[in-house]
Write a protein that holds these residues in place. Sequence first.
Motif, mmCIF file in Angstrom:
data_model
loop_
_atom_site.group_PDB
_atom_site.id
_atom_site.type_symbol
_atom_site.label_atom_id
_atom_site.label_comp_id
_atom_site.label_asym_id
_atom_site.label_seq_id
_atom_site.Cartn_x
_atom_site.Cartn_y
_atom_site.Cartn_z
ATOM 1 N N THR A 131 -1.838 -54.957 85.677
ATOM 2 C CA THR A 131 -1.112 -56.570 84.220
ATOM 3 C C THR A 131 -1.678 -55.382 82.840
ATOM 4 N N SER A 132 -1.812 -54.074 82.608
ATOM 5 C CA SER A 132 -1.990 -53.627 81.567
ATOM 6 C C SER A 132 -0.496 -52.816 80.992
ATOM 7 N N ILE A 133 -0.118 -52.967 82.444
ATOM 8 C CA ILE A 133 0.969 -51.542 82.606
ATOM 9 C C ILE A 133 2.494 -52.590 82.474
ATOM 10 N N PHE A 134 1.675 -54.442 82.203
ATOM 11 C CA PHE A 134 3.020 -54.935 82.475
ATOM 12 C C PHE A 134 2.694 -55.150 80.693
ATOM 13 N N TYR A 135 1.842 -55.320 79.982
ATOM 14 C CA TYR A 135 1.747 -55.710 78.290
ATOM 15 C C TYR A 135 2.354 -54.633 77.377
ATOM 16 N N GLU A 136 1.977 -53.649 78.217
ATOM 17 C CA GLU A 136 2.877 -52.007 77.547
ATOM 18 C C GLU A 136 4.178 -52.215 77.403
ATOM 19 N N LYS A 137 4.489 -52.916 78.650
ATOM 20 C CA LYS A 137 5.973 -52.880 78.440
ATOM 21 C C LYS A 137 6.725 -54.190 77.724
ATOM 22 N N ALA A 142 -16.278 -55.426 78.804
ATOM 23 C CA ALA A 142 -14.907 -54.574 78.697
ATOM 24 C C ALA A 142 -14.070 -55.080 77.679
ATOM 25 N N CYS A 143 -14.118 -56.206 77.658
ATOM 26 C CA CYS A 143 -13.655 -57.298 77.036
ATOM 27 C C CYS A 143 -13.501 -56.201 75.047
ATOM 28 N N VAL A 144 -14.571 -56.408 74.700
ATOM 29 C CA VAL A 144 -15.959 -55.950 73.868
ATOM 30 C C VAL A 144 -15.283 -54.261 73.639
ATOM 31 N N PHE A 145 -14.815 -53.535 74.567
ATOM 32 C CA PHE A 145 -14.397 -52.256 74.812
ATOM 33 C C PHE A 145 -13.207 -52.388 73.996
ATOM 34 N N ILE A 146 -12.643 -53.123 75.196
ATOM 35 C CA ILE A 146 -10.966 -53.001 74.777
ATOM 36 C C ILE A 146 -10.528 -52.996 73.353
ATOM 37 N N TYR A 147 -11.099 -54.261 72.983
ATOM 38 C CA TYR A 147 -10.888 -55.196 70.887
ATOM 39 C C TYR A 147 -11.468 -53.696 70.046
ATOM 40 N N LYS A 148 -12.315 -53.575 70.354
ATOM 41 C CA LYS A 148 -12.698 -52.219 69.514
ATOM 42 C C LYS A 148 -12.031 -50.998 69.180
ATOM 43 N N TYR A 149 -11.867 -50.573 71.263
ATOM 44 C CA TYR A 149 -10.080 -49.773 70.671
ATOM 45 C C TYR A 149 -9.519 -49.599 70.413
ATOM 46 N N LEU A 150 -8.916 -50.923 70.321
ATOM 47 C CA LEU A 150 -7.723 -50.699 69.870
ATOM 48 C C LEU A 150 -7.505 -51.081 68.668
ATOM 49 N N MET A 151 -8.464 -51.849 68.077
ATOM 50 C CA MET A 151 -8.749 -52.095 66.692
ATOM 51 C C MET A 151 -8.591 -50.522 65.933
ATOM 52 N N LEU A 189 -4.106 -61.075 72.329
ATOM 53 C CA LEU A 189 -3.179 -61.817 72.995
ATOM 54 C C LEU A 189 -3.548 -60.605 74.226
ATOM 55 N N TYR A 190 -3.282 -59.304 74.418
ATOM 56 C CA TYR A 190 -4.226 -58.855 75.420
ATOM 57 C C TYR A 190 -5.289 -59.068 76.015
ATOM 58 N N VAL A 191 -6.298 -59.699 75.093
ATOM 59 C CA VAL A 191 -7.470 -59.587 75.695
ATOM 60 C C VAL A 191 -7.992 -61.196 76.798
ATOM 61 N N SER A 192 -6.946 -62.118 75.742
ATOM 62 C CA SER A 192 -6.477 -63.222 76.922
ATOM 63 C C SER A 192 -5.958 -62.973 78.401
ATOM 64 N N MET A 193 -5.640 -62.088 78.395
ATOM 65 C CA MET A 193 -4.960 -61.544 79.409
ATOM 66 C C MET A 193 -5.748 -61.118 80.581
ATOM 67 N N ILE A 194 -6.811 -59.660 79.765
ATOM 68 C CA ILE A 194 -7.442 -59.036 81.143
ATOM 69 C C ILE A 194 -8.316 -60.695 81.754
ATOM 70 N N VAL A 195 -9.204 -61.571 81.248
ATOM 71 C CA VAL A 195 -10.396 -62.316 81.966
ATOM 72 C C VAL A 195 -9.478 -63.044 83.103
ATOM 73 N N PRO A 196 -8.471 -63.616 82.266
ATOM 74 C CA PRO A 196 -7.567 -64.403 83.655
ATOM 75 C C PRO A 196 -7.212 -63.537 84.817
ATOM 76 N N PHE A 197 -6.821 -62.849 84.655
ATOM 77 C CA PHE A 197 -6.153 -61.710 86.335
ATOM 78 C C PHE A 197 -7.135 -61.006 86.488
ATOM 79 N N GLY A 198 -7.583 -60.539 84.949
ATOM 80 C CA GLY A 198 -8.663 -59.008 86.040
ATOM 81 C C GLY A 198 -9.581 -60.353 86.857
ATOM 82 N N LEU A 199 -10.020 -61.198 86.565
ATOM 83 C CA LEU A 199 -11.587 -62.106 87.533
ATOM 84 C C LEU A 199 -9.857 -62.727 88.126
ATOM 85 N N LEU A 200 -9.935 -64.082 87.944
ATOM 86 C CA LEU A 200 -9.216 -64.895 88.872
ATOM 87 C C LEU A 200 -8.200 -64.332 89.900
ATOM 88 N N GLY A 201 -7.513 -63.488 89.357
ATOM 89 C CA GLY A 201 -6.485 -62.389 89.681
ATOM 90 C C GLY A 201 -6.773 -61.542 91.043
#
Lengths: 223, 184
Positions: free
Chosen positions: A80-86, A22-31, A42-54
């Motif tokens: 997480t995505s809405i927070f980062y978008e804001k 998922a992180c690789v896909f998000i990185y390529k899509y946003l690039m 910065l966004y990808v660094s949020m995905i793993v801890p928030f998605g998994l541990l959260g």
Amino acid sequence: MTINQIKFPIYMTCIILAFIGACVFIYKYLMNKKIKKKDILLYVSMIVPFGLLGSLIVCYIIDKNMGLSSYIGCFVLILTSIFYEKVNPSKNLEYVRCTMLSMPLLYGISKLGCFFAGCCYGLPYNGLFSVTYSSGLNIPLFPIQLLESLVFIGLFIGLLFINKKHSKNIISITIIVCAFAKFALDFLRYDHLTKVITTNQIISLMLLFIVIVNMIRKKLLNK
Amino acid sequence: MKCSKCGYEINEGDKFCRECGQVVESTTPEKEVKEKTKKVEEPKEEVKEEVKTEVTTVTNKPEEKRIVSSMANDTFFCLCSIICYIACPLLTGLFAYLATKSDVFSLFARIPMILPFVAYALAIYAKVKYPESKFAKILLIIYIVLFVLGIILMIIAVIACAIFLRDCLEGCQGLGSIISLLFG
């Protein structure tokens, strides 16, 4: 899974692989959308801890049982995505779009972990591709986890093509398609022997209702 | 003065040649006008420069104030982040102790576990809103390093558990049982 008498944590491996995918896909899509590399990392660094541990923590708070639930993980990632978008807005809600698009991939790969670990199993079934878990029920079962994995990875590929033509409504289309698939496939789960409708199906129906009503409301407002 | 085309004698002040109709180039008055306008423009530019320097000196003070206030804001968010991170184990321990006295607190014992995520979100917010902030940058690096170290320790614990105990990983709750093993 046991290899040379050592139990291998295949479930955790599949979950980690799902998040990496998922992180690789998000990185390529946003690039491709020409977003700055710093913002993407910065966004990808949020995905793993928030998605998994959260999702683990939220499951623990609600259920007092630390496990992973697909819908809880999905909601945590969307929040997480809405927070980062804001905080760091992009054109056309790109962070939310790519997160929504990555959901079926994440779910599809993690379902392979469920298949190997022997959880979220299907109805009793004696036909082709049936699976027997010797440490669990010890009866032949329908390989619903494999089917869900195939369906959702297929949906992910399909949604990528749809995104090229209908990128405006891709968030609504993703929710409708995935919620419908989850609702339909849930009928093949073992839980349906004792329940008419499961919690996952109720959540799927609610999501479908909310999104469809929202789409109709937007069309009426545009007219 | 003679016409440039036919050479006919032209009187001063004539705009056209009476012989061929050629336009007479009245350079002298225009040149004078241009020179005058140049002279007039130069002082204007000097005045503009003076005004600019005055304006920059006047506005530097509000800019300094803005820089100072933004530093205070990012420090505020970073400090809140640190407080949230430290508060998690303290509050969890406090509610766990109180839960032994009364069952009501057992519900609250789990809620502080969200605080590290709030701390991380605040650090991200500070880094995005104040990109020049070194405090936010360092704090984010520390959080990421702690998270990665935590994952590495968990993997080492899982491998050690699998090799020495051989039966600590079972079923779909494998990950949950690992974590409960680590955190009691």
